[in-house]
Design a protein around this motif. Structure first.
Motif, PDB file in Angstrom:
ATOM      1  N   ILE A  74      -3.368   7.038  10.839  1.00 56.35           N
ATOM      2  CA  ILE A  74      -4.235   7.798  11.540  1.00 56.35           C
ATOM      3  C   ILE A  74      -5.506   7.133  12.288  1.00 56.35           C
ATOM      4  CG2 ILE A  74      -5.909   9.932  11.099  1.00 56.35           C
ATOM      5  CD1 ILE A  74      -3.898  11.007   9.040  1.00 56.35           C
ATOM      6  N   ILE A  75      -5.781   6.297  11.343  1.00 56.20           N
ATOM      7  CA  ILE A  75      -7.157   5.587  11.984  1.00 56.20           C
ATOM      8  C   ILE A  75      -6.632   4.781  13.274  1.00 56.20           C
ATOM      9  CG2 ILE A  75      -8.471   3.435  11.483  1.00 56.20           C
ATOM     10  CD1 ILE A  75      -9.969   5.964  10.799  1.00 56.20           C
ATOM     11  N   SER A  76      -5.526   4.272  13.013  1.00 55.06           N
ATOM     12  CA  SER A  76      -4.951   3.420  14.185  1.00 55.06           C
ATOM     13  C   SER A  76      -4.835   4.387  15.394  1.00 55.06           C
ATOM     14  CB  SER A  76      -3.905   2.678  13.780  1.00 55.06           C
ATOM     15  OG  SER A  76      -3.043   2.044  14.853  1.00 55.06           O
ATOM     16  N   ILE A  77      -4.398   5.534  15.334  1.00 58.25           N
ATOM     17  CA  ILE A  77      -4.044   6.347  16.448  1.00 58.25           C
ATOM     18  C   ILE A  77      -5.521   6.744  17.257  1.00 58.25           C
ATOM     19  CG2 ILE A  77      -3.539   8.683  16.927  1.00 58.25           C
ATOM     20  CD1 ILE A  77      -1.194   8.348  14.951  1.00 58.25           C
ATOM     21  N   LEU A  78      -6.752   7.049  15.930  1.00 56.96           N
ATOM     22  CA  LEU A  78      -7.882   7.572  16.590  1.00 56.96           C
ATOM     23  C   LEU A  78      -8.675   6.486  17.450  1.00 56.96           C
ATOM     24  CD1 LEU A  78      -9.303   9.609  13.428  1.00 56.96           C
ATOM     25  CD2 LEU A  78      -7.969  10.329  15.518  1.00 56.96           C
ATOM     26  N   ARG A  79      -8.443   5.256  16.709  1.00 53.61           N
ATOM     27  CA  ARG A  79      -9.227   4.118  17.694  1.00 53.61           C
ATOM     28  C   ARG A  79      -8.489   4.033  18.791  1.00 53.61           C
ATOM     29  NH1 ARG A  79      -9.933   0.645  11.794  1.00 53.61           N
ATOM     30  NH2 ARG A  79     -12.117   1.368  11.469  1.00 53.61           N
ATOM     31  N   SER A  80      -7.246   4.102  19.161  1.00 58.47           N
ATOM     32  CA  SER A  80      -6.505   3.934  20.371  1.00 58.47           C
ATOM     33  C   SER A  80      -6.866   5.138  21.291  1.00 58.47           C
ATOM     34  CB  SER A  80      -5.188   3.527  20.322  1.00 58.47           C
ATOM     35  OG  SER A  80      -4.514   4.431  19.850  1.00 58.47           O
ATOM     36  N   SER A  81      -7.534   6.160  20.824  1.00 53.97           N
ATOM     37  CA  SER A  81      -7.661   7.588  21.583  1.00 53.97           C
ATOM     38  C   SER A  81      -9.281   7.653  21.729  1.00 53.97           C
ATOM     39  CB  SER A  81      -7.034   8.455  20.778  1.00 53.97           C
ATOM     40  OG  SER A  81      -5.800   8.290  20.432  1.00 53.97           O
ATOM     41  N   PHE A  82     -10.024   7.113  21.025  1.00 52.71           N
ATOM     42  CA  PHE A  82     -11.620   7.485  21.118  1.00 52.71           C
ATOM     43  C   PHE A  82     -12.474   6.269  21.413  1.00 52.71           C
ATOM     44  CE2 PHE A  82      -9.732  11.074  18.986  1.00 52.71           C
ATOM     45  CZ  PHE A  82     -10.623  12.429  19.463  1.00 52.71           C
ATOM     46  N   LEU A 111       1.581  16.162   6.630  1.00 56.31           N
ATOM     47  CA  LEU A 111       1.819  15.950   7.956  1.00 56.31           C
ATOM     48  C   LEU A 111       2.577  14.383   8.014  1.00 56.31           C
ATOM     49  CD1 LEU A 111       0.897  16.665  10.908  1.00 56.31           C
ATOM     50  CD2 LEU A 111      -0.861  15.315  10.638  1.00 56.31           C
ATOM     51  N   SER A 112       3.742  14.515   8.941  1.00 50.02           N
ATOM     52  CA  SER A 112       4.554  13.404   9.173  1.00 50.02           C
ATOM     53  C   SER A 112       4.261  12.747  10.521  1.00 50.02           C
ATOM     54  CB  SER A 112       5.989  13.739   9.172  1.00 50.02           C
ATOM     55  OG  SER A 112       6.878  12.729   9.259  1.00 50.02           O
ATOM     56  N   ILE A 113       3.753  11.571  10.634  1.00 44.71           N
ATOM     57  CA  ILE A 113       3.277  11.047  11.811  1.00 44.71           C
ATOM     58  C   ILE A 113       4.039   9.791  12.484  1.00 44.71           C
ATOM     59  CG2 ILE A 113       1.066  12.342  12.038  1.00 44.71           C
ATOM     60  CD1 ILE A 113      -0.233   9.809  11.207  1.00 44.71           C
ATOM     61  N   ASP A 114       5.120   9.614  11.732  1.00 46.81           N
ATOM     62  CA  ASP A 114       5.804   8.309  11.952  1.00 46.81           C
ATOM     63  C   ASP A 114       6.114   8.150  13.261  1.00 46.81           C
ATOM     64  OD1 ASP A 114       5.975   8.142   9.363  1.00 46.81           O
ATOM     65  OD2 ASP A 114       8.140   8.600   9.057  1.00 46.81           O
ATOM     66  N   GLY A 115       5.744   7.173  13.936  1.00 46.41           N
ATOM     67  CA  GLY A 115       6.189   6.474  15.420  1.00 46.41           C
ATOM     68  C   GLY A 115       4.896   7.287  16.341  1.00 46.41           C
ATOM     69  N   ALA A 116       3.979   8.227  15.857  1.00 49.07           N
ATOM     70  CA  ALA A 116       2.984   8.577  16.620  1.00 49.07           C
ATOM     71  C   ALA A 116       2.051   7.554  17.343  1.00 49.07           C
ATOM     72  CB  ALA A 116       2.369   9.649  15.955  1.00 49.07           C
ATOM     73  N   LYS A 117       1.808   7.460  18.620  1.00 48.59           N
ATOM     74  CA  LYS A 117       0.946   6.491  19.256  1.00 48.59           C
ATOM     75  C   LYS A 117      -0.198   7.473  19.770  1.00 48.59           C
ATOM     76  CE  LYS A 117       4.432   3.061  19.917  1.00 48.59           C
ATOM     77  NZ  LYS A 117       4.960   2.247  20.804  1.00 48.59           N
ATOM     78  N   GLY A 118      -1.471   6.749  19.826  1.00 46.89           N
ATOM     79  CA  GLY A 118      -2.656   7.464  20.514  1.00 46.89           C
ATOM     80  C   GLY A 118      -2.693   7.420  21.846  1.00 46.89           C
ATOM     81  N   MET A 150       0.878  -1.109  -0.075  1.00 42.92           N
ATOM     82  CA  MET A 150       0.077  -0.233  -0.158  1.00 42.92           C
ATOM     83  C   MET A 150       1.171   1.019   0.012  1.00 42.92           C
ATOM     84  SD  MET A 150      -2.917   0.831   2.614  1.00 42.92           S
ATOM     85  CE  MET A 150      -4.090  -0.367   2.493  1.00 42.92           C
ATOM     86  N   PRO A 151       0.586   2.252  -0.930  1.00 42.63           N
ATOM     87  CA  PRO A 151       1.712   3.219  -1.013  1.00 42.63           C
ATOM     88  C   PRO A 151       1.356   4.176   0.173  1.00 42.63           C
ATOM     89  CG  PRO A 151       0.065   2.951  -2.643  1.00 42.63           C
ATOM     90  CD  PRO A 151      -0.269   2.096  -1.983  1.00 42.63           C
ATOM     91  N   GLY A 152       2.575   5.259   0.287  1.00 43.76           N
ATOM     92  CA  GLY A 152       2.667   5.959   1.523  1.00 43.76           C
ATOM     93  C   GLY A 152       1.584   6.794   2.044  1.00 43.76           C
ATOM     94  N   LEU A 153       1.046   7.564   1.083  1.00 46.09           N
ATOM     95  CA  LEU A 153      -0.246   8.258   1.631  1.00 46.09           C
ATOM     96  C   LEU A 153      -1.360   7.745   2.211  1.00 46.09           C
ATOM     97  CD1 LEU A 153      -0.459  11.043  -1.180  1.00 46.09           C
ATOM     98  CD2 LEU A 153       0.880  11.249   1.084  1.00 46.09           C
ATOM     99  N   ARG A 154      -1.673   6.372   1.542  1.00 48.83           N
ATOM    100  CA  ARG A 154      -2.664   5.402   2.023  1.00 48.83           C
ATOM    101  C   ARG A 154      -2.173   4.941   3.372  1.00 48.83           C
ATOM    102  NH1 ARG A 154      -3.773   4.859  -3.401  1.00 48.83           N
ATOM    103  NH2 ARG A 154      -5.863   4.667  -3.946  1.00 48.83           N
ATOM    104  N   ASN A 155      -1.003   4.682   3.526  1.00 47.91           N
ATOM    105  CA  ASN A 155      -0.319   4.231   4.795  1.00 47.91           C
ATOM    106  C   ASN A 155      -0.399   5.107   5.959  1.00 47.91           C
ATOM    107  OD1 ASN A 155       0.490   1.361   4.645  1.00 47.91           O
ATOM    108  ND2 ASN A 155       2.270   1.996   3.828  1.00 47.91           N
ATOM    109  N   SER A 156      -0.382   6.339   5.484  1.00 44.94           N
ATOM    110  CA  SER A 156      -0.591   7.440   6.737  1.00 44.94           C
ATOM    111  C   SER A 156      -1.861   7.709   7.024  1.00 44.94           C
ATOM    112  CB  SER A 156       0.051   8.781   5.748  1.00 44.94           C
ATOM    113  OG  SER A 156      -0.219   9.876   6.839  1.00 44.94           O
ATOM    114  N   ILE A 157      -2.776   7.558   6.185  1.00 46.64           N
ATOM    115  CA  ILE A 157      -4.380   7.457   6.533  1.00 46.64           C
ATOM    116  C   ILE A 157      -4.789   6.234   7.439  1.00 46.64           C
ATOM    117  CG2 ILE A 157      -6.635   7.431   5.648  1.00 46.64           C
ATOM    118  CD1 ILE A 157      -5.827   9.081   3.270  1.00 46.64           C
ATOM    119  N   VAL A 158      -4.294   5.200   7.073  1.00 45.71           N
ATOM    120  CA  VAL A 158      -4.333   3.943   7.795  1.00 45.71           C
ATOM    121  C   VAL A 158      -3.884   4.204   9.133  1.00 45.71           C
ATOM    122  CG1 VAL A 158      -4.106   1.570   8.251  1.00 45.71           C
ATOM    123  CG2 VAL A 158      -4.566   2.392   5.801  1.00 45.71           C
TER     124      VAL A 158
END
Length: 511
Positions: A11-19, A138-145, A1-9
């Motif tokens: 983001i979803i992972s971060i949101l699901r661990s935060s909300f 937006l670069s979010i490498d390594g970010a966790k929710g 899966m290309p980079g921008l798609r990976n970034s959106i996925v």
């Protein structure tokens, strides 16, 4: 899966661990990454119901989805937090200002987590939906929710006002003023580095500026998490660095590095276009476009509608503006140019049928998920569509009748809609030719199941038979390029066989 798609996925992972609850919706971009399950305005309504039970709720959508949901956002009532994360290609900040919505703009992974915490905590405090502006910058490498706040759902229909979620919020008009306390939150979000006159750097340009801060030597670099409202006491800001003039107009100051930022942002948007809106090799839509173009009746001016989930950037080569009042057919330089309207297929099919258009067929191409999401229109479609003048094509890839969103053929049974079905097998593309011709002559509803199963052969152009007619180039496959004659690049070819099918000279065959 290309980079921008990976970034959106990611983001979803971060949101699901935060909300407690996460609703994914959208239109153009989100449809390219996720299955379409809910329309943008309905997503906001769903999120409002979660919020009414004191649940922390996040919504992820793109900017087009955000614009389509503004009506619902204007009437929403908040109890548990409701934070809308917008993957923004254009600029939704002016709409946040008009709608009276707090808007945050993170610049890296750490500030994204800060935005999540700020939105989650203070949406509930101020009882307002928050907006967080995200994007390809937006670069979010390594970010966790954050850890989800665990609490049981509760409900009080008179929370803060009588019948808080009743009819009055829908018919009583809308006006929203941001509370003064928000300015305190905005002021606390300011980040300043260095001394001198201040330069406010937007979150959307920080990834560009951070490696070029030497060009801003002697200035204080200012970042603000809040872009609506902007803090009132920004430290001596004389300039801004931003993708457009939104911040400079609000502050009445000039912009720095405009040309450099514009070039960088245009390059970034080109990357977005390549990843989300450029056709890939083996796109089954190529086959449908070719058939519509090649099997048009003499004198016919069909109208072809495409589901936004399948939309891609179509070359305008050979086309020019026209003000001809008569029905006009434009011979496509590329077969993709047979697409006339990109919009909701069922709604357009019904509207055009009601209009009484009689100069050609009305052909709508949709995905199973869009069909399921708009199933309420099927009964209406069945009642008004002329069976001899309209065709609804459902493209199903590798799943048969069972799509990612469910078995869509159950809807046909429910509404008494007859349909025909064919299969396209890439291992033997010409075997589907007669079925495809029958599809083109069909009316009503047709399901085309495309298989992308692995094939062991590639295709090659035989120069001896090729006369450079250009049909294989006109399908728009990224694996075919023009040298002296068309060449199929083997590292890009996936063996779908569409090029062999469209070649009327017999010049393309298996290796």
């Amino acid at each position: 899966m290309p980079g921008l798609r990976n970034s959106i996925v990611h983001i979803i992972s971060i949101l699901r661990s935060s909300f407690s609850e996460v609703v994914v919706t959208g239109s153009i971009i989100m449809n390219k990454v996720f299955s379409v399950r809910v329309r943008p305005d309905d997503a906001i309504r769903e999120a409002e119901v979660f919020s009414s039970t004191f649940r922390d709720t996040a919504v992820l959508m793109d900017d087009v989805g955000f614009l389509n949901s503004l009506g619902a956002l204007g009437m929403v009532r908040v109890r548990g937090s409701l934070v809308v994360f917008v993957y923004d290609i254009h600029d939704v900040r002016p709409f946040c200002e008009i709608m009276g919505l707090p808007c945050l703009e993170p610049w890296d992974g750490e500030s994204l987590i800060q935005s999540i915490r700020e939105g989650r905590d203070y949406s509930e405090v101020f009882e307002l939906p928050y907006v967080v502006r995200l994007g390809p910058w937006l670069s979010i490498d390594g970010a966790k929710g954050l850890e989800v706040v665990r609490r049981s759902p509760t409900f009080n229909k008179n929370w803060g006002e009588v019948m808080r979620w009743g009819l009055n919020r829908l018919i009583g008009g809308f006006s929203r003023e941001l509370p003064n306390e928000l300015l305190i939150r905005a002021q606390d979000s300011i980040n300043v580095a260095g001394g001198g006159d201040g330069v406010l750097i937007s979150g959307s340009t920080w990834s560009f500026i951070k490696d070029k801060v030497d060009k801003l030597a002697g200035y204080a670099l200012v970042k603000s998490l809040y872009v609506n409202p902007l803090p009132k006491n920004l430290p001596n800001v004389k300039y801004v660095v931003d993708i457009d003039d939104f911040l400079s107009k609000k502050l009445g100051v000039g912009r720095l590095m405009m040309d450099d930022v514009a070039k960088w942002y245009n390059d970034l948007m080109s990357e977005v276009m390549r990843e989300f809106f450029f056709r890939g090799a083996g796109d089954p839509l190529m086959l449908i476009e070719w058939f519509i173009a090649r099997h048009r009746r003499v004198g016919e001016v069909p109208i072809v509608i495409l589901d936004p989930a399948y939309a891609y950037d179509i070359s305008s080569e050979g086309l020019s503006p026209s003000y001809d009042m008569l029905p006009t057919y434009f011979e496509p330089a590329r077969f993709g140019q047979v697409i006339d309207i990109v919009t909701s297929p069922l709604a357009a099919l019904i509207a055009l049928s009601r209009s009484g258009y009689e100069y050609g067929r009305i052909i709508a191409i949709t995905s199973p998920c869009t069909l399921i999401a708009n199933q309420d229109l099927l009964s209406e479609m069945q009642d008004i569509i002329k069976p001899n003048n309209s065709l609804l094509i459902i493209m199903s890839v590798d799943n048969g009748h069972e799509s990612e969103c469910g078995d869509f053929t159950e809807l046909f049974t429910k509404y008494g809609i007859k349909y025909s079905a064919i299969n396209y097998d890439p291992t033997n593309p010409t075997s589907a030719l007669m079925d495809l011709i029958r599809v083109n002559e069909s009316r009503g509803v047709v399901v085309i199941n495309f298989s992308k199963k692995a094939v062991k052969h590639m295709y090659i152009v035989n120069d001896e038979y090729c006369d450079n007619c250009g049909d294989c180039l006109r399908i728009g496959c990224t694996a075919i390029r023009l040298a002296k004659k068309p060449v199929i690049e083997q590292d890009k070819c996936i063996g779908c066989g569409i090029c062999e099918l469209v070649c009327t000279r017999g010049a393309i065959g298996k290796m």
